[in-house]
Design an enzyme around this catalytic site. Sequence first.
Site, mmCIF file in Angstrom:
data_model
loop_
_atom_site.group_PDB
_atom_site.id
_atom_site.type_symbol
_atom_site.label_atom_id
_atom_site.label_comp_id
_atom_site.label_asym_id
_atom_site.label_seq_id
_atom_site.Cartn_x
_atom_site.Cartn_y
_atom_site.Cartn_z
ATOM 1 N N CYS A 181 10.394 -2.256 0.194
ATOM 2 C CA CYS A 181 10.319 -1.844 -1.198
ATOM 3 C C CYS A 181 11.150 -0.580 -1.370
ATOM 4 O O CYS A 181 10.973 0.399 -0.638
ATOM 5 C CB CYS A 181 8.865 -1.577 -1.587
ATOM 6 S SG CYS A 181 8.676 -0.900 -3.243
ATOM 7 N N CYS A 189 8.807 2.600 -2.154
ATOM 8 C CA CYS A 189 7.894 3.264 -1.218
ATOM 9 C C CYS A 189 8.166 2.940 0.252
ATOM 10 O O CYS A 189 7.425 3.378 1.121
ATOM 11 C CB CYS A 189 6.447 2.902 -1.547
ATOM 12 S SG CYS A 189 6.022 1.178 -1.221
ATOM 13 N N CYS A 212 4.953 -4.852 -5.444
ATOM 14 C CA CYS A 212 4.641 -4.181 -4.190
ATOM 15 C C CYS A 212 3.175 -3.766 -4.208
ATOM 16 O O CYS A 212 2.709 -3.160 -5.179
ATOM 17 C CB CYS A 212 5.538 -2.969 -4.017
ATOM 18 S SG CYS A 212 5.107 -1.957 -2.576
ATOM 19 N N CYS A 258 2.996 0.460 -4.125
ATOM 20 C CA CYS A 258 3.383 1.331 -5.254
ATOM 21 C C CYS A 258 3.412 0.613 -6.603
ATOM 22 O O CYS A 258 3.634 1.251 -7.628
ATOM 23 C CB CYS A 258 4.726 1.996 -4.980
ATOM 24 S SG CYS A 258 6.150 0.880 -5.037
ATOM 25 N N CYS A 291 11.501 -15.180 -5.460
ATOM 26 C CA CYS A 291 12.823 -14.889 -6.021
ATOM 27 C C CYS A 291 12.806 -13.400 -6.370
ATOM 28 O O CYS A 291 12.160 -12.982 -7.332
ATOM 29 C CB CYS A 291 13.066 -15.743 -7.255
ATOM 30 S SG CYS A 291 14.649 -15.436 -8.055
#
Length: 176
Positions: free
Chosen positions: A83, A86, A140, A143, A163
């Site tokens: 991510c 984070c 995510c 975060c 996707c």
Amino acid sequence: MPQISLGRRGFLGGTVASASLLSGPAVQAADRSDTFHYPITRSDAEWRSQLSDIEYYVMRKGGTEAPHSSALWNNEAVGTYCCRGCDLTLYDSVQKLELDKGWVFFRHSHKDTVMTALDLGGGNMGDPFAEMQAMMEVHCRRCGSHLGHIVALPDVPGRPIHCINGFALSFQPETA
């Protein structure tokens, strides 16, 4: 502000029927008194200072990058995808699918790294048309950043796939 890519919404919208057939029975909405708190939270100003304009648009506003606009969509290197908000490791390159659609596709994520929500396309819960057109968003777990959607494609029969917007990810190459 970057332009919205209508091509992806049309592309993803075409997968709603097949994804709903694969998803099984409807899930009841959670009790509104339950509040989930992400382990990493930042103010809007902190997010804006950390992310580029396109990253902020995708990750914090739920936007979609234009197809083929991220360098990661056709990345073939071995490593992990994290991510961008984070650094949580989300996906391994071994799960990446090479599809010439312009976004990053994965068979699945690492365990307990992503959460899903309904993308009502600007509609509201309780609006039957919005709910019928809804897509499954991927966020995510640490975060809350918007990553992309779960879709079903004829190119990959038998299961929905992730996707993901490349601008929501950072790539960490495998070291020898």
